[in-house]
Every structure is written in structure tokens, then in C-alpha cells.
Design a protein around this motif. Structure first.
Motif, PDB file in Angstrom:
ATOM      1  N   SER A 113     -26.561  59.244  28.295  1.00 34.62           N
ATOM      2  CA  SER A 113     -26.005  59.807  26.832  1.00 34.62           C
ATOM      3  C   SER A 113     -25.733  58.355  25.890  1.00 34.62           C
ATOM      4  O   SER A 113     -25.137  57.462  26.588  1.00 34.62           O
ATOM      5  CB  SER A 113     -24.877  60.413  27.001  1.00 34.62           C
ATOM      6  N   PRO A 114     -25.817  58.669  24.723  1.00 41.50           N
ATOM      7  CA  PRO A 114     -25.692  57.670  23.812  1.00 41.50           C
ATOM      8  C   PRO A 114     -24.075  57.809  23.295  1.00 41.50           C
ATOM      9  O   PRO A 114     -23.502  56.929  22.572  1.00 41.50           O
ATOM     10  CB  PRO A 114     -26.601  57.819  22.475  1.00 41.50           C
ATOM     11  N   VAL A 115     -23.318  58.655  24.030  1.00 40.63           N
ATOM     12  CA  VAL A 115     -22.013  58.861  23.566  1.00 40.63           C
ATOM     13  C   VAL A 115     -21.175  58.441  24.907  1.00 40.63           C
ATOM     14  O   VAL A 115     -21.560  58.891  25.975  1.00 40.63           O
ATOM     15  CB  VAL A 115     -21.783  60.493  23.474  1.00 40.63           C
ATOM     16  N   GLY A 116     -20.302  57.840  24.579  1.00 43.37           N
ATOM     17  CA  GLY A 116     -19.216  57.419  25.665  1.00 43.37           C
ATOM     18  C   GLY A 116     -19.520  56.089  26.403  1.00 43.37           C
ATOM     19  O   GLY A 116     -20.653  55.556  26.185  1.00 43.37           O
ATOM     20  N   ALA A 117     -18.465  55.617  26.663  1.00 41.18           N
ATOM     21  CA  ALA A 117     -18.717  54.259  27.695  1.00 41.18           C
ATOM     22  C   ALA A 117     -19.422  54.319  28.646  1.00 41.18           C
ATOM     23  O   ALA A 117     -19.293  55.438  29.731  1.00 41.18           O
ATOM     24  CB  ALA A 117     -17.112  53.649  27.810  1.00 41.18           C
ATOM     25  N   GLY A 118     -20.624  53.512  29.044  1.00 42.10           N
ATOM     26  CA  GLY A 118     -21.338  53.615  30.159  1.00 42.10           C
ATOM     27  C   GLY A 118     -22.421  54.798  30.226  1.00 42.10           C
ATOM     28  O   GLY A 118     -22.817  55.012  31.306  1.00 42.10           O
ATOM     29  N   GLY A 119     -22.551  55.087  29.123  1.00 41.37           N
ATOM     30  CA  GLY A 119     -23.234  56.411  29.079  1.00 41.37           C
ATOM     31  C   GLY A 119     -24.896  56.203  29.387  1.00 41.37           C
ATOM     32  O   GLY A 119     -25.842  56.808  29.892  1.00 41.37           O
ATOM     33  N   PHE A 120     -25.331  54.949  29.106  1.00 37.48           N
ATOM     34  CA  PHE A 120     -26.638  54.508  29.308  1.00 37.48           C
ATOM     35  C   PHE A 120     -27.013  54.249  30.908  1.00 37.48           C
ATOM     36  O   PHE A 120     -28.129  54.258  31.259  1.00 37.48           O
ATOM     37  CB  PHE A 120     -26.889  53.045  28.515  1.00 37.48           C
ATOM     38  N   THR A 121     -25.968  54.253  31.658  1.00 36.02           N
ATOM     39  CA  THR A 121     -26.023  53.976  33.033  1.00 36.02           C
ATOM     40  C   THR A 121     -26.675  54.892  33.773  1.00 36.02           C
ATOM     41  O   THR A 121     -27.525  54.449  34.756  1.00 36.02           O
ATOM     42  CB  THR A 121     -24.605  53.508  33.589  1.00 36.02           C
ATOM     43  N   GLY A 122     -26.997  56.001  33.416  1.00 31.45           N
ATOM     44  CA  GLY A 122     -27.808  57.124  34.074  1.00 31.45           C
ATOM     45  C   GLY A 122     -29.028  57.069  33.945  1.00 31.45           C
ATOM     46  O   GLY A 122     -29.809  57.921  34.247  1.00 31.45           O
ATOM     47  N   CYS A 123     -29.610  56.488  32.727  1.00 30.29           N
ATOM     48  CA  CYS A 123     -30.828  56.609  32.090  1.00 30.29           C
ATOM     49  C   CYS A 123     -31.714  56.104  33.182  1.00 30.29           C
ATOM     50  O   CYS A 123     -33.003  56.694  33.167  1.00 30.29           O
ATOM     51  CB  CYS A 123     -31.121  55.854  30.785  1.00 30.29           C
TER      52      CYS A 123
END
Length: 190
Positions: free
Chosen positions: A109-119
Motif C-alpha cells: 500500500s502507498p499508505v503507512g510506513a513499510g506499505g511497500f514491503t508486501g508488493c
């Protein structure tokens, strides 16, 4: 003084990243099926119609997927234009609502800290689903069948080889006993 130390640290970090960036493709090249299966090479070929399948040589496994002659010059099935329905199933819309409010670590998700980690994980799961449901040739299954076929002949070949070795050993023992008897017969005669 602190600026100089920060510059040295940044330079060292940048050079280490550059070394890793150039080393990664070289490491990836060595991690093919050769590394996981010893020295075995796999040659995957698609043949059309009555074309012959190339013969395997040495430690190379040649796996041929045969397709009809009518497919020779066609665009591969996964790349052909697929008509998609204009309306989307309600269950797909509900799935989209389930992800609303998901953010943070491992959420892609582009929202929240570390949201990119699940991509990355989401991308890997999509790729696995596409591969499992793909209509294209499944070379993994063909390779496994070829390996099983080769392994099935190893036992028969080993049994034949063992039988011939045992015959040679018996013949050798018989020759040796005959030589020993002949040598004892010549020493007792005088």
C-alpha cells in the motif's frame, strides 16, 4: 569534521552497492538448473507437426513439447487477444473491498510506513498463480518425466553390468586356481 566523516561513509556505502549491483547478474547466471541438479543441462524445445526432437547428448536432457503444425506460425496462446467480459463478477468487487483499510508492513500500500514491503510478495503470488493456471507448455512436468525415464533404465543397466562383472570374477578365480594347481604340480614333481 562531521561532514568529512559522513562523506566517507556515504562513499563507502555507494561503492559497496555498486559492487553488489554488478555482482548480482553474475550470481544469477550460475543459479540455473545446473546448480540445483549437479552438472545436468536441460534443453527445452517446442517442435511442431512431425519435426524430429533433437537427441540428447551426454548429461544433457532434451525435453520436447509437441504442438500441431497449425500452431507453427501463430501467436502463442497466452499472447493472443482474449475477449474479456465487460461486467465484472460481484465476488471480485467484494475482494477489492476487503483490502480497504489495509496498510502498513506487508500490505503493498502507498499508505503507512513499510506499505511497500508486501508488493514483492503479492507479485510473486500472482506469478505463481499464473504459472499454475497457464495453458502454455509445462516444461517442469516434462523434465520430471524425462528424469524418471532415465532413472528407470539405470537399475537395469546396473544389474547387467553387475552380472557381467560377476561372470568375469568367476572366470578369473577359475584361472587363478588352475594356475595355482599347475604351479603346485610342477613343484611336487621333482
Amino acid at each position: 569534521m562531521e561532514l568529512d566523516a559522513m562523506l566517507r561513509t556515504w562513499t563507502a556505502t555507494a561503492s559497496a552497492l555498486a559492487v553488489l549491483a554488478f555482482a548480482t547478474p553474475a550470481l544469477a547466471q550460475g543459479s540455473s538448473s545446473d546448480a540445483s541438479n549437479g552438472n545436468e543441462r536441460v534443453n527445452q524445445v517446442i517442435v511442431y507437426g512431425d519435426d524430429p526432437c533433437p537427441a540428447s547428448a551426454g548429461d544433457e536432457i532434451t525435453v520436447c513439447a509437441r504442438k500441431p503444425e497449425s500452431e507453427r506460425y501463430r501467436i502463442p496462446e497466452p499472447l493472443r487477444g482474449i475477449d474479456r467480459p465487460t461486467s465484472e463478477a460481484w465476488s471480485n468487487k467484494v475482494m477489492a473491498y476487503e483490502t480497504v483499510g489495509r496498510f502498513g508492513t506487508d500490505s503493498c500500500s502507498p499508505v503507512g510506513a513499510g506499505g511497500f514491503t508486501g508488493c514483492t510478495q503479492a507479485m510473486i503470488q500472482r506469478a505463481r498463480a499464473e504459472r499454475a493456471n497457464g495453458t502454455d507448455v509445462k516444461f517442469g512436468e516434462l523434465i520430471q518425466k524425462e528424469r524418471e525415464k532415465r532413472l528407470s533404465t539405470i537399475d537395469a543397466t546396473a544389474a547387467d553390468e553387475q552380472a557381467s562383472v560377476e561372470v568375469e570374477e568367476r572366470a578369473y578365480e577359475a584361472r587363478r586356481k588352475a594356475q595355482d594347481a599347475a604351479a603346485q604340480g610342477t613343484t611336487k614333481a621333482p
